[in-house]
Design a protein around this motif. Structure first.
Motif, PDB file in Angstrom:
ATOM      1  N   ASP A 162       0.878  -1.225   0.045  1.00  0.00           N
ATOM      2  CA  ASP A 162       0.051  -0.140   0.148  1.00  0.00           C
ATOM      3  C   ASP A 162       0.924   1.325  -0.130  1.00  0.00           C
ATOM      4  O   ASP A 162       0.638   2.200  -0.649  1.00  0.00           O
ATOM      5  CB  ASP A 162      -0.897  -0.066   1.293  1.00  0.00           C
ATOM      6  CG  ASP A 162      -2.232  -0.916   1.049  1.00  0.00           C
ATOM      7  OD1 ASP A 162      -2.534  -1.485  -0.035  1.00  0.00           O
ATOM      8  OD2 ASP A 162      -2.787  -1.102   2.242  1.00  0.00           O
ATOM      9  N   ASP A 163       1.914   1.488   0.943  1.00  0.00           N
ATOM     10  CA  ASP A 163       2.556   2.555   1.107  1.00  0.00           C
ATOM     11  C   ASP A 163       3.324   3.047  -0.212  1.00  0.00           C
ATOM     12  O   ASP A 163       3.209   4.267  -0.799  1.00  0.00           O
ATOM     13  CB  ASP A 163       3.509   2.298   2.173  1.00  0.00           C
ATOM     14  CG  ASP A 163       2.941   2.466   3.533  1.00  0.00           C
ATOM     15  OD1 ASP A 163       1.594   2.472   3.581  1.00  0.00           O
ATOM     16  OD2 ASP A 163       3.794   2.567   4.694  1.00  0.00           O
ATOM     17  N   PRO A 164       4.055   2.093  -0.960  1.00  0.00           N
ATOM     18  CA  PRO A 164       4.763   2.389  -2.176  1.00  0.00           C
ATOM     19  C   PRO A 164       3.554   3.018  -3.311  1.00  0.00           C
ATOM     20  O   PRO A 164       3.705   3.815  -4.173  1.00  0.00           O
ATOM     21  CB  PRO A 164       5.331   1.520  -2.550  1.00  0.00           C
ATOM     22  CG  PRO A 164       5.792   0.711  -1.399  1.00  0.00           C
ATOM     23  CD  PRO A 164       4.410   0.903  -0.559  1.00  0.00           C
ATOM     24  N   ALA A 165       2.413   2.465  -3.151  1.00  0.00           N
ATOM     25  CA  ALA A 165       1.382   2.628  -4.015  1.00  0.00           C
ATOM     26  C   ALA A 165       0.769   3.945  -3.627  1.00  0.00           C
ATOM     27  O   ALA A 165       0.464   4.832  -4.789  1.00  0.00           O
ATOM     28  CB  ALA A 165       0.284   1.672  -4.181  1.00  0.00           C
ATOM     29  N   LEU A 166       0.652   4.436  -2.517  1.00  0.00           N
ATOM     30  CA  LEU A 166       0.043   5.663  -2.335  1.00  0.00           C
ATOM     31  C   LEU A 166       1.335   6.658  -2.567  1.00  0.00           C
ATOM     32  O   LEU A 166       0.883   7.951  -2.992  1.00  0.00           O
ATOM     33  CB  LEU A 166      -0.066   5.752  -0.638  1.00  0.00           C
ATOM     34  CG  LEU A 166      -1.303   5.045  -0.257  1.00  0.00           C
ATOM     35  CD1 LEU A 166      -1.385   4.860   1.414  1.00  0.00           C
ATOM     36  CD2 LEU A 166      -2.466   5.731  -0.665  1.00  0.00           C
ATOM     37  N   VAL A 167       2.793   6.458  -2.256  1.00  0.00           N
ATOM     38  CA  VAL A 167       3.595   7.601  -2.810  1.00  0.00           C
ATOM     39  C   VAL A 167       3.512   7.895  -4.431  1.00  0.00           C
ATOM     40  O   VAL A 167       3.528   9.167  -4.594  1.00  0.00           O
ATOM     41  CB  VAL A 167       4.938   6.909  -2.706  1.00  0.00           C
ATOM     42  CG1 VAL A 167       5.918   7.891  -3.252  1.00  0.00           C
ATOM     43  CG2 VAL A 167       5.254   6.797  -1.094  1.00  0.00           C
ATOM     44  N   VAL A 168       2.880   6.999  -5.228  1.00  0.00           N
ATOM     45  CA  VAL A 168       2.716   7.310  -6.486  1.00  0.00           C
ATOM     46  C   VAL A 168       1.558   7.931  -6.638  1.00  0.00           C
ATOM     47  O   VAL A 168       1.169   8.908  -7.363  1.00  0.00           O
ATOM     48  CB  VAL A 168       2.887   5.897  -7.350  1.00  0.00           C
ATOM     49  CG1 VAL A 168       2.415   6.302  -8.638  1.00  0.00           C
ATOM     50  CG2 VAL A 168       4.300   5.464  -7.278  1.00  0.00           C
ATOM     51  N   ALA A 169       0.367   7.321  -6.165  1.00  0.00           N
ATOM     52  CA  ALA A 169      -1.106   7.799  -6.438  1.00  0.00           C
ATOM     53  C   ALA A 169      -1.406   9.091  -5.906  1.00  0.00           C
ATOM     54  O   ALA A 169      -1.888   9.943  -6.575  1.00  0.00           O
ATOM     55  CB  ALA A 169      -2.027   6.589  -5.835  1.00  0.00           C
ATOM     56  N   LEU A 170      -0.947   9.238  -4.514  1.00  0.00           N
ATOM     57  CA  LEU A 170      -1.383  10.781  -3.967  1.00  0.00           C
ATOM     58  C   LEU A 170      -0.937  11.828  -4.681  1.00  0.00           C
ATOM     59  O   LEU A 170      -1.734  12.873  -4.995  1.00  0.00           O
ATOM     60  CB  LEU A 170      -1.091  10.649  -2.516  1.00  0.00           C
ATOM     61  CG  LEU A 170      -1.752   9.793  -1.649  1.00  0.00           C
ATOM     62  CD1 LEU A 170      -1.420   9.772  -0.237  1.00  0.00           C
ATOM     63  CD2 LEU A 170      -3.323  10.083  -1.678  1.00  0.00           C
ATOM     64  N   PRO A 171       0.330  12.062  -5.258  1.00  0.00           N
ATOM     65  CA  PRO A 171       0.681  13.132  -5.975  1.00  0.00           C
ATOM     66  C   PRO A 171       0.333  13.376  -7.425  1.00  0.00           C
ATOM     67  O   PRO A 171       0.247  14.340  -8.221  1.00  0.00           O
ATOM     68  CB  PRO A 171       2.208  13.131  -6.016  1.00  0.00           C
ATOM     69  CG  PRO A 171       2.590  12.014  -5.011  1.00  0.00           C
ATOM     70  CD  PRO A 171       1.306  11.145  -4.884  1.00  0.00           C
ATOM     71  N   SER A 172      -0.261  11.902  -7.830  1.00  0.00           N
ATOM     72  CA  SER A 172      -0.725  12.085  -9.388  1.00  0.00           C
ATOM     73  C   SER A 172      -2.088  12.591  -9.606  1.00  0.00           C
ATOM     74  O   SER A 172      -2.759  13.162  -8.817  1.00  0.00           O
ATOM     75  CB  SER A 172      -0.990  10.597  -9.549  1.00  0.00           C
ATOM     76  OG  SER A 172      -2.299  10.097  -9.241  1.00  0.00           O
TER      77      SER A 172
END
Length: 240
Positions: A162-172
């Motif tokens: 989840d965390d690496p995915a959020l690092v990508v998704a939230l600023p996208s």
């Protein structure tokens, strides 16, 4: 239509890249056309009396809302038409909740992509109704695929996924990002992401605990609460 503009529009639509066109439909220079990409760059030209910067700003805002319509500028009528990628729901975690969530999302017109690095969960037998089933680390898949018409749901309960995915998704540009977990789990998640340098403005985008508060307890009910929140986000409605 200008050949270069037409080819750029066709190429963007084929690659499912968000793009808009602005066309003078009334007044001097009727028929003049401008293509606006999501990064604000343009091809073509409108009449000199039309404030092009204002048109571009409005087109980008309308593209983000996936809407089209006529706007007036300096007594000129401009038709702004947006071409957004199809709404796509990325589900990170091939858990039980994901099964009915795919069903509901497809019924509502979403393309569905289930991503999980764990082969034991992401099996064709469980997700034969998904448009795509991908065995990979979620952050690697999301990094190149999120657009203004993307919706991301994280269901794994595993920080390694989840965390690496959020690092990508939230600023996208993704329109919606939500993550499963209790308020306590969410607080720990925010603490981890903040320690990794995630900005508060990006953290504020995260819907967590995910879903509308409808008293859901079963996987099917939880999926209903999630898809309802996603529909609210799709229509730019506040769901919290």
């Amino acid at each position: 239509m200008d050949t270069a503009l037409y080819e750029a529009l066709r190429s963007a639509i084929q690659r499912e890249e968000p793009v808009a066109t602005a066309t003078v439909v009334e007044g001097v220079s009727t028929g003049a056309k401008l293509l606006i990409r999501a990064d604000g760059t343009t091809i073509g030209s409108l009449a000199e009396v039309v404030p092009e910067l204002d048109v571009v700003a409005d087109a980008l805002a309308m593209l983000a809302r996936t809407e089209s319509g006529i706007r007036s500028y300096a007594e000129r009528q401009i038709f702004i038409e947006t071409f957004a990628p199809p709404p796509t729901l990325f589900i990170v975690g091939a858990v039980h909740i994901a099964i009915p969530l795919v069903t509901y999302a497809k019924t509502l017109g979403f393309r569905t992509v289930v991503v999980d690095a764990r082969g034991a969960f992401a099996t064709p037998e469980r997700f034969d109704h998904a448009d795509e089933l991908i065995h990979a680390w979620p952050d690697e898949i999301l990094e190149s695929r999120l657009t203004i018409n993307s919706f991301v749901v994280l269901l794994t309960h595993d920080p390694k996924l989840d965390d690496p995915a959020l690092v990508v998704a939230l600023p996208s540009p993704a329109r919606y990002v939500g993550a499963l977990g209790s308020p306590k789990t969410h607080a720990k998640r925010v603490e981890r992401l903040r320690s990794e340098g995630m900005q508060d403005e990006h953290l504020a985008r995260l819907h967590a605990p995910i879903g509308l508060k409808i008293g859901a307890t079963t996987p099917e009910e939880i999926a209903v609460s999630i898809i309802a929140e996603i529909v609210a986000a799709r229509h730019s409605l506040t769901s919290k």
